[in-house]
Design a protein around this motif. Structure first.
Motif, PDB file in Angstrom:
ATOM      1  N   ASP A  15      19.902  25.827 -24.867  1.00 50.18           N
ATOM      2  CA  ASP A  15      19.615  27.024 -25.993  1.00 50.18           C
ATOM      3  C   ASP A  15      20.641  26.791 -27.040  1.00 50.18           C
ATOM      4  OD1 ASP A  15      16.713  26.121 -26.019  1.00 50.18           O
ATOM      5  OD2 ASP A  15      16.366  28.178 -25.799  1.00 50.18           O
ATOM      6  N   ASP A  16      22.136  27.779 -26.117  1.00 51.56           N
ATOM      7  CA  ASP A  16      22.915  27.542 -26.951  1.00 51.56           C
ATOM      8  C   ASP A  16      23.556  26.688 -26.482  1.00 51.56           C
ATOM      9  OD1 ASP A  16      22.167  30.701 -27.079  1.00 51.56           O
ATOM     10  OD2 ASP A  16      22.648  31.256 -24.957  1.00 51.56           O
ATOM     11  N   TYR A  17      24.292  26.192 -26.277  1.00 54.29           N
ATOM     12  CA  TYR A  17      24.870  24.583 -26.393  1.00 54.29           C
ATOM     13  C   TYR A  17      24.437  23.677 -27.502  1.00 54.29           C
ATOM     14  CZ  TYR A  17      26.607  26.037 -21.660  1.00 54.29           C
ATOM     15  OH  TYR A  17      27.224  27.138 -20.375  1.00 54.29           O
ATOM     16  N   ILE A  18      23.031  23.854 -27.214  1.00 54.84           N
ATOM     17  CA  ILE A  18      22.339  23.375 -28.848  1.00 54.84           C
ATOM     18  C   ILE A  18      22.468  23.824 -30.192  1.00 54.84           C
ATOM     19  CG2 ILE A  18      20.156  22.406 -30.206  1.00 54.84           C
ATOM     20  CD1 ILE A  18      19.075  21.786 -27.071  1.00 54.84           C
ATOM     21  N   ARG A  19      22.523  25.160 -30.238  1.00 50.16           N
ATOM     22  CA  ARG A  19      23.456  25.691 -31.251  1.00 50.16           C
ATOM     23  C   ARG A  19      24.505  25.626 -31.601  1.00 50.16           C
ATOM     24  NH1 ARG A  19      20.466  29.757 -30.495  1.00 50.16           N
ATOM     25  NH2 ARG A  19      22.038  31.100 -29.342  1.00 50.16           N
ATOM     26  N   VAL A  20      25.347  25.388 -30.506  1.00 53.45           N
ATOM     27  CA  VAL A  20      26.873  25.454 -30.773  1.00 53.45           C
ATOM     28  C   VAL A  20      27.357  24.215 -31.630  1.00 53.45           C
ATOM     29  CG1 VAL A  20      29.027  25.222 -29.988  1.00 53.45           C
ATOM     30  CG2 VAL A  20      27.612  26.952 -29.090  1.00 53.45           C
ATOM     31  N   GLU A  21      26.190  23.229 -31.110  1.00 52.98           N
ATOM     32  CA  GLU A  21      26.751  21.835 -31.306  1.00 52.98           C
ATOM     33  C   GLU A  21      26.116  20.529 -32.557  1.00 52.98           C
ATOM     34  OE1 GLU A  21      29.517  20.019 -30.112  1.00 52.98           O
ATOM     35  OE2 GLU A  21      29.335  21.050 -27.702  1.00 52.98           O
ATOM     36  N   ARG A  22      25.350  21.965 -33.076  1.00 57.83           N
ATOM     37  CA  ARG A  22      24.571  21.535 -34.134  1.00 57.83           C
ATOM     38  C   ARG A  22      25.085  21.164 -35.571  1.00 57.83           C
ATOM     39  NH1 ARG A  22      19.325  22.267 -35.293  1.00 57.83           N
ATOM     40  NH2 ARG A  22      19.484  23.532 -33.166  1.00 57.83           N
ATOM     41  N   SER A  23      25.092  19.984 -35.814  1.00 59.53           N
ATOM     42  CA  SER A  23      25.575  20.013 -37.393  1.00 59.53           C
ATOM     43  C   SER A  23      25.650  20.510 -38.033  1.00 59.53           C
ATOM     44  CB  SER A  23      24.722  17.919 -37.439  1.00 59.53           C
ATOM     45  OG  SER A  23      25.655  18.296 -38.870  1.00 59.53           O
ATOM     46  N   GLY A  24      26.668  21.061 -38.719  1.00 61.47           N
ATOM     47  CA  GLY A  24      26.879  22.101 -39.668  1.00 61.47           C
ATOM     48  C   GLY A  24      26.639  23.415 -38.896  1.00 61.47           C
ATOM     49  N   GLY A  25      27.261  23.589 -37.722  1.00 62.04           N
ATOM     50  CA  GLY A  25      27.010  25.329 -37.028  1.00 62.04           C
ATOM     51  C   GLY A  25      28.420  25.540 -37.476  1.00 62.04           C
ATOM     52  N   ASN A  26      29.234  25.916 -36.835  1.00 60.40           N
ATOM     53  CA  ASN A  26      30.468  26.725 -36.803  1.00 60.40           C
ATOM     54  C   ASN A  26      31.797  26.249 -36.750  1.00 60.40           C
ATOM     55  OD1 ASN A  26      33.333  28.063 -35.011  1.00 60.40           O
ATOM     56  ND2 ASN A  26      32.059  29.081 -37.092  1.00 60.40           N
ATOM     57  N   ILE A  27      31.522  25.315 -35.274  1.00 60.26           N
ATOM     58  CA  ILE A  27      32.554  24.203 -35.098  1.00 60.26           C
ATOM     59  C   ILE A  27      32.759  23.030 -36.142  1.00 60.26           C
ATOM     60  CG2 ILE A  27      33.159  22.742 -33.220  1.00 60.26           C
ATOM     61  CD1 ILE A  27      31.810  23.858 -31.712  1.00 60.26           C
ATOM     62  N   ASP A  28      31.243  22.673 -36.756  1.00 60.62           N
ATOM     63  CA  ASP A  28      31.606  21.637 -38.009  1.00 60.62           C
ATOM     64  C   ASP A  28      32.226  21.957 -39.201  1.00 60.62           C
ATOM     65  OD1 ASP A  28      30.793  19.628 -36.439  1.00 60.62           O
ATOM     66  OD2 ASP A  28      28.903  19.296 -37.275  1.00 60.62           O
ATOM     67  N   GLU A  29      32.069  23.476 -39.799  1.00 54.98           N
ATOM     68  CA  GLU A  29      32.613  23.724 -40.395  1.00 54.98           C
ATOM     69  C   GLU A  29      33.835  23.709 -40.255  1.00 54.98           C
ATOM     70  OE1 GLU A  29      32.810  28.255 -42.763  1.00 54.98           O
ATOM     71  OE2 GLU A  29      31.520  28.154 -40.921  1.00 54.98           O
ATOM     72  N   HIS A  30      34.368  24.262 -39.242  1.00 54.99           N
ATOM     73  CA  HIS A  30      36.063  24.177 -38.937  1.00 54.99           C
ATOM     74  C   HIS A  30      36.558  22.990 -39.415  1.00 54.99           C
ATOM     75  CE1 HIS A  30      36.632  29.025 -38.876  1.00 54.99           C
ATOM     76  NE2 HIS A  30      35.530  28.957 -37.867  1.00 54.99           N
ATOM     77  N   TYR A  31      35.935  22.514 -38.200  1.00 54.19           N
ATOM     78  CA  TYR A  31      36.923  20.593 -38.246  1.00 54.19           C
ATOM     79  C   TYR A  31      36.486  19.964 -40.047  1.00 54.19           C
ATOM     80  CZ  TYR A  31      38.400  21.099 -33.681  1.00 54.19           C
ATOM     81  OH  TYR A  31      39.139  20.739 -32.484  1.00 54.19           O
ATOM     82  N   ALA A  32      35.664  20.199 -40.802  1.00 53.79           N
ATOM     83  CA  ALA A  32      35.344  19.632 -41.398  1.00 53.79           C
ATOM     84  C   ALA A  32      35.991  20.721 -43.280  1.00 53.79           C
ATOM     85  CB  ALA A  32      33.946  19.879 -42.283  1.00 53.79           C
ATOM     86  N   ARG A  33      36.929  21.732 -42.333  1.00 54.34           N
ATOM     87  CA  ARG A  33      37.930  22.263 -43.595  1.00 54.34           C
ATOM     88  C   ARG A  33      39.282  21.539 -43.583  1.00 54.34           C
ATOM     89  NH1 ARG A  33      38.422  28.524 -43.907  1.00 54.34           N
ATOM     90  NH2 ARG A  33      39.775  27.765 -45.960  1.00 54.34           N
ATOM     91  N   CYS A  34      39.535  21.078 -41.904  1.00 55.67           N
ATOM     92  CA  CYS A  34      40.587  20.457 -41.510  1.00 55.67           C
ATOM     93  C   CYS A  34      40.197  18.642 -42.519  1.00 55.67           C
ATOM     94  CB  CYS A  34      40.916  19.798 -39.829  1.00 55.67           C
ATOM     95  SG  CYS A  34      41.296  21.394 -39.399  1.00 55.67           S
ATOM     96  N   VAL A  35      39.345  18.273 -42.053  1.00 49.06           N
ATOM     97  CA  VAL A  35      39.023  17.357 -42.720  1.00 49.06           C
ATOM     98  C   VAL A  35      39.729  16.534 -44.172  1.00 49.06           C
ATOM     99  CG1 VAL A  35      37.714  15.139 -42.993  1.00 49.06           C
ATOM    100  CG2 VAL A  35      37.116  15.904 -41.153  1.00 49.06           C
ATOM    101  N   ALA A  36      38.914  18.351 -45.037  1.00 43.02           N
ATOM    102  CA  ALA A  36      38.822  18.173 -45.805  1.00 43.02           C
ATOM    103  C   ALA A  36      40.525  18.550 -46.648  1.00 43.02           C
ATOM    104  CB  ALA A  36      37.951  18.895 -46.874  1.00 43.02           C
ATOM    105  N   THR A  37      40.640  19.415 -45.985  1.00 36.40           N
ATOM    106  CA  THR A  37      43.118  19.596 -45.968  1.00 36.40           C
ATOM    107  C   THR A  37      43.311  18.507 -46.720  1.00 36.40           C
ATOM    108  OG1 THR A  37      42.033  21.765 -45.422  1.00 36.40           O
ATOM    109  CG2 THR A  37      44.381  21.874 -44.936  1.00 36.40           C
ATOM    110  N   LEU A  38      43.174  17.285 -44.767  1.00 36.96           N
ATOM    111  CA  LEU A  38      43.860  16.286 -45.020  1.00 36.96           C
ATOM    112  C   LEU A  38      43.592  15.375 -45.265  1.00 36.96           C
ATOM    113  CD1 LEU A  38      43.756  16.774 -40.959  1.00 36.96           C
ATOM    114  CD2 LEU A  38      45.594  17.387 -42.246  1.00 36.96           C
ATOM    115  N   GLU A  39      42.553  15.457 -45.965  1.00 33.40           N
ATOM    116  CA  GLU A  39      42.575  13.875 -46.990  1.00 33.40           C
ATOM    117  C   GLU A  39      42.511  14.514 -48.388  1.00 33.40           C
ATOM    118  OE1 GLU A  39      37.703  11.534 -48.478  1.00 33.40           O
ATOM    119  OE2 GLU A  39      37.957  13.966 -48.015  1.00 33.40           O
ATOM    120  N   ARG A  40      42.749  15.768 -48.648  1.00 35.02           N
ATOM    121  CA  ARG A  40      43.335  15.846 -50.247  1.00 35.02           C
ATOM    122  C   ARG A  40      44.556  16.186 -50.958  1.00 35.02           C
ATOM    123  NH1 ARG A  40      43.585  21.932 -51.639  1.00 35.02           N
ATOM    124  NH2 ARG A  40      44.811  22.404 -50.476  1.00 35.02           N
ATOM    125  N   ASP A  41      45.626  16.088 -49.426  1.00 37.97           N
ATOM    126  CA  ASP A  41      47.284  16.191 -49.831  1.00 37.97           C
ATOM    127  C   ASP A  41      47.521  15.114 -49.293  1.00 37.97           C
ATOM    128  OD1 ASP A  41      50.050  16.807 -50.129  1.00 37.97           O
ATOM    129  OD2 ASP A  41      49.093  18.971 -49.434  1.00 37.97           O
TER     130      ASP A  41
END
Length: 560
Positions: free
Chosen positions: A413-439
């Motif tokens: 259950d914990d691993y499912i929660r960690v890997e869920r789309s939109g979770g904490n990991i996704d949020e941080h990598y999404a910010r990397c994507v947005a940063t690298l795409e913008r500039d």
């Protein structure tokens, strides 16, 4: 008026990129292999490796067939075809050409034209490769075909041919020449190959081949199992047979455990001829119903600058990938191996453990890949001049220690929660994507790398969800560490796990060297370090399984 038609399709015959042709027009872009392939059968290419002769690759039946020819495996001579062979022109001044033409057009050719003749040996330089095993049994044709693939085209070549199926042994026929180069100096396929020859052993129609081949063969466009396109919660996480005949909601039942069990429920050869175009498109493991609508662009907030993104990758994301990898590995070794299970008491558990062990291994490897990619983002940002002044890339191979636990339901259950789309990991990598795409000052390949990490978590979420669904079948067999699919594993002491901890340290040291070598653009050194890490990992896995079978888990974080 009848005019002769002479095909001059250099586009199809060209072995190099022709100006104006699309990239997919070349022979090297075709889907070709030796099983056979979809556009050509490479065995047919090597069937003319020796000038003037045409060979077939013969594989003996896997099971005895009463009407099959005895002793038929190997490279069989199919025909003599020397009259129009470009390598054997009658006006050639090459002595070997005239000698070979004399043999093939004389008594030797007559002898080879009857009976079953096979390649007996190949000799080039001082090396002779026999096509027979030590006891005289012929090697399988697929293996000898690989011998042929190793022949150099620019060195003299001698072959021996032996006749099989005769009451009395016949003297071998020995021929000398050169291996065909397959393409001319202008890059065009050798004219010895007749139209249709490279495709003559392919399936016809292609749908029959498609129906019978599994995902490991048609990996990109033939899934074996898929998730439903419906919103029914009862079947949302049930793996369905993609080739199932019943496409109604009633047919959305779990795929059988084996191909043999699934076969009667799948569309047949003549059905797929008519219905192949009705098979569902699959995206992200899910069948797509109706018109596909891609997800909206990510609206994550970019980092303020490169320094903030580098700090997040160094202090949070890369360490998290390493931590998850070690947690998942501990969970893997907490699972019984299939041969440790009493199949009479738990008839389905061995197969379930094979599937779950494979899935969590894939996820753990995925986290290790993410760790590498996160480090690659960091060293590439430094190489591109985005590191803060006075700082330099150093491999990130440390993480915060957390309690290690077996793969019970709470952990899943914990691993499912960690890997869920939109979770904490996704949020941080999404910010990397947005940063690298913008500039646009950032190298484009870094944006693509960040996207790969960001999207890969969806697969991990699906795998953990399916693992839990599979293992919930044993919920009545115990609780926590007493679940019947778990070994009674507890973290071992430093003395019990000294060798394993030394292997973990050696693994991390090899990865450290590999990442630094990549950063300094030393690919050869990086490859050596990577191979060292793989060797250590193989040994570590054997050690970990042995310890876990004794109830001892490796306290991975003690090695960091």
């Amino acid at each position: 008026m009848n005019l002769p038609i002479k095909p001059r399709n250099l586009t199809a015959r060209a072995a190099h990129r022709v100006l104006g042709n699309p990239a997919s027009a070349g022979l090297d872009a075709s889907v070709g292999n030796c099983f056979p392939g979809l556009e050509l059968d490479v065995r047919n290419l090597d069937g003319r490796f020796f000038p003037g002769l045409v060979f077939w690759v013969v594989t003996a039946p896997a099971a005895p067939v009463p009407e099959a020819l005895p002793n038929q495996a190997g490279i069989r001579l199919h025909a003599l075809d020397y009259l129009q062979d470009p390598m054997l022109t009658p006006t050639s001044s090459e002595p070997w050409v005239q000698t070979l033409l004399g043999q093939l057009s004389g008594d030797t050719g007559v002898q080879l034209s009857s009976g079953r003749w096979y390649l007996s040996w190949i000799e080039q330089g001082s090396n002779r490769i026999s096509c027979d095993q030590v006891d005289g049994t012929p090697y399988d044709g697929e293996l000898v075909w690989r011998f042929i693939r190793c022949i150099a085209p620019d060195l003299p070549l001698t072959i021996g041919l032996v006749q099989r199926g005769v009451p009395q042994p016949v003297p071998q026929v020995v021929l000398s020449g050169y291996r065909r180069k397959y393409v001319t100096d202008s890059g065009v396929i050798d004219a010895a190959f007749k139209p249709g020859e490279l495709t003559q052993s392919l399936c016809n129609p292609w749908q029959h081949d498609f129906r019978d081949c599994a995902c490991y063969y048609w990996a990109s466009n033939h899934p074996d199992v898929v998730l439903s396109a419906s919103d029914n919660p009862d079947t949302a996480n049930t793996w369905l047979d993609w080739l199932r005949r019943d496409r109604t909601p009633a047919g959305e039942v779990a795929a059988p455990a084996s191909r043999a069990e699934a076969r009667p429920l799948q569309i047949d050869h003549f059905e797929i001829n008519q219905k192949w175009q009705t098979l569902a498109f699959v995206i992200g493991g899910h069948e797509i119903a109706g018109t596909y609508k891609p997800a909206l662009p990510d609206s994550a907030k970019p980092y303020k600058n490169a320094a903030e993104m580098i700090g997040e990758l160094t202090n949070h994301l890369a360490p998290l990938e390493l931590r998850l990898c070690l947690e998942y590995l501990y969970g893997l070794f907490s699972l019984h191996t299939p041969d440790e299970i009493d199949a009479k008491q738990w008839p389905n558990m061995p197969a379930d453990l094979v599937a779950v062990r494979q899935s969590i291994t894939i996820v753990a490897i995925g986290e290790m890949t993410h760790l590498r990619w996160a480090n690659q983002l960091l060293w590439s940002l430094d190489q591109a001049g985005f590191y803060p002044k006075g700082k330099q890339y150093q491999p990130v191979l440390a993480t915060k220690a957390v309690p290690l636990r077996p793969l019970d339901y709470a952990a899943l259950d914990d691993y499912i929660r960690v890997e869920r789309s939109g979770g904490n990991i996704d949020e941080h990598y999404a910010r990397c994507v947005a940063t690298l795409e913008r500039d646009k000052a950032y190298p484009r390949n870094l944006w693509q790398l960040a996207v790969k990490i960001d999207s890969d978590g969806i697969d991990h979420f699906d795998r953990f969800t399916e693992m839990k669904r599979t293992l919930m079948a044993y919920a009545g067999g115990g609780q926590g560490p007493t679940l019947p699919y778990l070994r009674p594993v507890q973290p071992g002491t430093p003395a019990q796990t000294a060798d394993a901890l030394a292997q973990v340290k050696a693994l991390l040291a090899a990865l450290h060297d590999a990442y630094l070598a990549q950063y300094h653009n030393h690919p050869e050194k990086a490859q050596v370090a990577i191979q060292t890490s793989r060797n250590v990992m193989d040994a570590l896995r054997v050690n970990a399984e042995s310890l876990a079978a004794q109830g001892i888990g490796i306290p991975f974080f003690a090695a960091l």
